[in-house]
Design a protein around this motif. Structure first.
Motif, PDB file in Angstrom:
ATOM      1  N   HIS A   1       0.813  -1.222   0.000  1.00 53.55           N
ATOM      2  CA  HIS A   1       0.000   0.000   0.000  1.00 53.55           C
ATOM      3  C   HIS A   1       0.847   1.274   0.000  1.00 53.55           C
ATOM      4  N   VAL A   2       0.638   2.097  -1.017  1.00 50.64           N
ATOM      5  CA  VAL A   2       1.415   3.333  -1.203  1.00 50.64           C
ATOM      6  C   VAL A   2       1.386   4.213   0.045  1.00 50.64           C
TER       7      VAL A   2
ATOM      8  N   GLU B   1       3.152   0.603 -11.352  1.00 47.80           N
ATOM      9  CA  GLU B   1       3.600   1.796 -10.622  1.00 47.80           C
ATOM     10  C   GLU B   1       5.106   2.010 -10.712  1.00 47.80           C
TER      11      GLU B   1
ATOM     12  N   ASN C   1      -4.097  -1.472 -11.708  1.00 49.79           N
ATOM     13  CA  ASN C   1      -4.850  -1.605 -10.449  1.00 49.79           C
ATOM     14  C   ASN C   1      -5.904  -2.707 -10.515  1.00 49.79           C
TER      15      ASN C   1
ATOM     16  N   LYS D   1      -7.404  -0.043   0.221  1.00 54.47           N
ATOM     17  CA  LYS D   1      -7.285   0.367  -1.183  1.00 54.47           C
ATOM     18  C   LYS D   1      -8.586   1.038  -1.610  1.00 54.47           C
TER      19      LYS D   1
ATOM     20  N   LEU E   1     -12.300   0.264   0.138  1.00 57.85           N
ATOM     21  CA  LEU E   1     -12.490   1.285   1.178  1.00 57.85           C
ATOM     22  C   LEU E   1     -13.775   2.059   0.918  1.00 57.85           C
ATOM     23  N   PHE E   2     -13.982   2.455  -0.336  1.00 59.84           N
ATOM     24  CA  PHE E   2     -15.156   3.260  -0.659  1.00 59.84           C
ATOM     25  C   PHE E   2     -16.440   2.412  -0.578  1.00 59.84           C
TER      26      PHE E   2
ATOM     27  N   PRO F   1     -13.170   9.358   1.601  1.00 60.68           N
ATOM     28  CA  PRO F   1     -12.106  10.364   1.511  1.00 60.68           C
ATOM     29  C   PRO F   1     -11.427  10.350   0.138  1.00 60.68           C
TER      30      PRO F   1
ATOM     31  N   TYR G   1      -8.870  11.864  -2.476  1.00 60.60           N
ATOM     32  CA  TYR G   1      -7.658  12.680  -2.395  1.00 60.60           C
ATOM     33  C   TYR G   1      -7.649  13.781  -3.460  1.00 60.60           C
TER      34      TYR G   1
ATOM     35  N   TRP H   1      -8.275   0.000 -14.362  1.00 67.33           N
ATOM     36  CA  TRP H   1      -8.753  -1.048 -13.454  1.00 67.33           C
ATOM     37  C   TRP H   1      -8.916  -2.379 -14.174  1.00 67.33           C
TER      38      TRP H   1
ATOM     39  N   ASN I   1     -10.821   8.852 -10.203  1.00 68.28           N
ATOM     40  CA  ASN I   1     -11.260   8.387  -8.879  1.00 68.28           C
ATOM     41  C   ASN I   1     -12.653   8.914  -8.535  1.00 68.28           C
TER      42      ASN I   1
ATOM     43  N   ARG J   1      -2.597  12.899  -1.321  1.00 73.90           N
ATOM     44  CA  ARG J   1      -1.455  12.035  -1.016  1.00 73.90           C
ATOM     45  C   ARG J   1      -0.188  12.735  -1.524  1.00 73.90           C
TER      46      ARG J   1
ATOM     47  N   HIS K   1       1.479  12.157  -5.323  1.00 74.66           N
ATOM     48  CA  HIS K   1       0.389  11.369  -5.945  1.00 74.66           C
ATOM     49  C   HIS K   1       0.534  11.270  -7.469  1.00 74.66           C
TER      50      HIS K   1
ATOM     51  N   TYR L   1      -2.195   6.424 -14.696  1.00 73.37           N
ATOM     52  CA  TYR L   1      -1.555   5.192 -15.179  1.00 73.37           C
ATOM     53  C   TYR L   1      -2.363   4.669 -16.365  1.00 73.37           C
TER      54      TYR L   1
HETATM   55  P1  TYD Z   1      -4.920   2.865  -4.223  1.00 79.33           P
HETATM   56  O1  TYD Z   1      -6.088   1.937  -4.180  1.00 79.33           O
HETATM   57  O2  TYD Z   1      -4.171   3.155  -2.967  1.00 79.33           O
HETATM   58  O3  TYD Z   1      -3.959   2.332  -5.362  1.00 79.33           O
HETATM   59  P2  TYD Z   1      -2.625   3.024  -6.018  1.00 79.33           P
HETATM   60  O4  TYD Z   1      -2.293   4.271  -5.307  1.00 79.33           O
HETATM   61  O5  TYD Z   1      -1.621   1.953  -5.770  1.00 79.33           O
HETATM   62  O6  TYD Z   1      -2.976   3.245  -7.446  1.00 79.33           O
HETATM   63  O7  TYD Z   1      -5.435   4.264  -4.792  1.00 79.33           O
HETATM   64  C1  TYD Z   1      -6.058   4.340  -6.051  1.00 79.33           C
HETATM   65  C2  TYD Z   1      -6.355   5.806  -6.332  1.00 79.33           C
HETATM   66  O8  TYD Z   1      -7.313   6.267  -5.383  1.00 79.33           O
HETATM   67  C3  TYD Z   1      -5.145   6.711  -6.166  1.00 79.33           C
HETATM   68  O9  TYD Z   1      -5.212   7.763  -7.153  1.00 79.33           O
HETATM   69  C4  TYD Z   1      -5.310   7.308  -4.785  1.00 79.33           C
HETATM   70  C5  TYD Z   1      -6.820   7.386  -4.629  1.00 79.33           C
HETATM   71  N1  TYD Z   1      -7.330   7.240  -3.247  1.00 79.33           N
HETATM   72  C6  TYD Z   1      -8.222   8.205  -2.710  1.00 79.33           C
HETATM   73  O10 TYD Z   1      -8.601   9.176  -3.380  1.00 79.33           O
HETATM   74  N2  TYD Z   1      -8.647   8.016  -1.425  1.00 79.33           N
HETATM   75  C7  TYD Z   1      -8.255   6.977  -0.655  1.00 79.33           C
HETATM   76  O11 TYD Z   1      -8.677   6.897   0.538  1.00 79.33           O
HETATM   77  C8  TYD Z   1      -7.381   5.990  -1.218  1.00 79.33           C
HETATM   78  C9  TYD Z   1      -6.922   4.807  -0.407  1.00 79.33           C
HETATM   79  C10 TYD Z   1      -6.950   6.168  -2.533  1.00 79.33           C
END
Ligand code: TYD
Ligand code: NAD
Length: 345
Positions: free
Chosen positions: A84-85, A124, A176, A186, A190-191, A202, A204, A213, A246, A270, A273, A277
């Motif tokens: 997990h990033v 990644e 992904n 992830k 999570l969502f 949440p 980002y 995907w 997202n 993040r 960020h 991809y």
């Molecule tokens: P993630 O599932 O962590 O996969 P990766 O960063 O390895 O691609 O995240 C996928 C995308 O979703 C990434 O652009 C970050 C975003 N994200 C959010 O907006 N909110 C969150 O809570 C998480 C975990 C990810």
């Protein structure tokens, strides 16, 4: 074939173990997994009593444990990782130990045993794309996060072991994944699980970062093909051909569950960020005939249904250590983004 699958109690590993046992009735598997926070024996429940499968708890960085698990196998599939990033941004050490040192320990053991090695890597390692273009197998490695850098380092060690020692190794770099048993740290699980519990989602930054995907079933089919027919020393990109922002993922999940758009919270981004991809999957298609089968709309609907009907699985996973993780990662960000919250000076 007899396989050693590392990380088989995690998301992709558990799906892969079940895929191989279902598709290849004469195959046998030893699963080696340290059962970190992300490993869960419940993910392997369907195959724990299968006589063709044996579970061993152990660390891929422990040579004695690896040698013992490897006895009598024909190939190693390395799926174990810190994955997990966001956790890698909070602390990178464990990522280096498992993803880099662990991969080298496995390579040394596979070389001594003279067996094939499949390294399960990620897109990644290529870093971030602008609005157009796609990663090919020869794109430069420009990892952004400690997680991605540790995976790039592991890829280079695998290629070096092939070049110098002639080890029969292949690498996949997939986009992904989503599907059943994915740990709810992830984005998609999570969502889904937050929406099911009427908790905020949440998102980002501006929510416009793009990921490609692929359903985990398609990834497992690709891994199986590369394992059996991939060229030694080759890298294969694998993608789903489903680029989504997202914010679109959030909207799809909320609409499918009949939940309000007001559950979305734009939170602090993040650090570092990656914007976008995308995968050019021509090589795996032309050489091995692989194309993904699961359309995104159908795959995401099935995945949402899976989390809906497996509430006890994710409620268990989201208790204990997860609560402290969630507060560390999101507590302050969500309080700052709450409706009516004052922006911080
Ligand atoms: P993630 O599932 O962590 O996969 P990766 O960063 O390895 O691609 O995240 C996928 C995308 O979703 C990434 O652009 C970050 C975003 N994200 C959010 O907006 N909110 C969150 O809570 C998480 C975990 C990810
Ligand atoms: P995950 O975090 O769900 O599972 C990782 C598993 O590895 C867990 O069962 C954990 O217990 C185990 N593990 C961790 N450290 C270990 C150690 N030192 N020794 C033995 N076992 C250990 O991860 P995932 O999402 O299933 O990803 C698996 C692999 O696939 C990773 O290498 C990742 O880089 C790669 N990958 C993931 C995605 C994705 O979208 N999830 C996409 C492309 C590639």
């Amino acid at each position: 074939m007899r396989l050693l699958v590392t990380g088989g109690a995690g998301f992709i590993g558990a799906n892969f173990v079940q895929h191989v046992l279902a598709e290849h009735p004469s195959d046998e598997i030893v699963t080696l997994d340290a059962l970190t926070y992300a490993g869960n024996l419940a993910n392997l429940e369907a195959v724990l009593d299968d006589p063709r499968h044996r579970f061993v708890r152990g660390d891929i960085a422990d040579r004695a444990a690896v040698d013992a698990a490897l006895a009598g196998v024909d190939a190693v599939v390395n799926i174990a990782a810190e994955s997990h990033v966001d956790r890698s941004i909070a602390g990178a050490e464990e990522f280096l130990r498992t993803n880099v040192v662990g991969t080298q320990v496995l390579l040394d053991a596979a070389r001594a045993a003279g067996v094939r090695f499949l390294q399960v890597s990620t897109d990644e390692v290529y870093g971030s794309l602008g609005p157009s273009g796609a990663f090919t197998e020869t794109s430069p490695l420009q990892p952004s996060s400690p997680y991605a850098a540790s995976k790039a380092a592991a890829d280079l060690l695998v290629l070096a072991a092939h070049h110098t020692h002639g080890i029969d190794a292949v690498i996949t770099r997939c986009s992904n994944n989503y599907g059943p048993y994915q740990f709810p740290e992830k984005l998609i699980p999570l969502f889904i699980t937050n929406a099911l519990a009427d908790e905020p989602l949440p998102l980002y930054g501006d929510g416009k970062n793009v990921r490609d995907w692929i359903h985990v079933d398609d990834h497992c089919r690709a891994l199986d093909l590369v394992l059996r027919r991939g060229r030694a020393g080759a890298v294969y990109n694998v993608g789903g051909g489903n680029e989504r922002r997202n914010e679109e993922i959030a909207a799809t999940i909320l609409a499918a569950l009949g939940k309000p758009a007001s559950l979305v919270r734009h939170v602090t981004d993040r650090p570092g960020h990656d914007r976008r991809y995308a995968i050019d999957a021509t090589v795996v298609a032309t050489e091995l005939g692989f194309t993904p089968r699961r359309p995104f709309d159908e795959g995401i609907a099935d995945t949402i249904a899976w989390y809906r009907t497996h509430a006890s699985w994710w409620r268990d996973v989201k208790s204990g250590e997860y609560r402290a993780y969630y507060e560390r990662m999101y507590g302050e960000r969500l309080r700052a983004a709450a409706p009516g919250a004052r922006p911080r000076a």
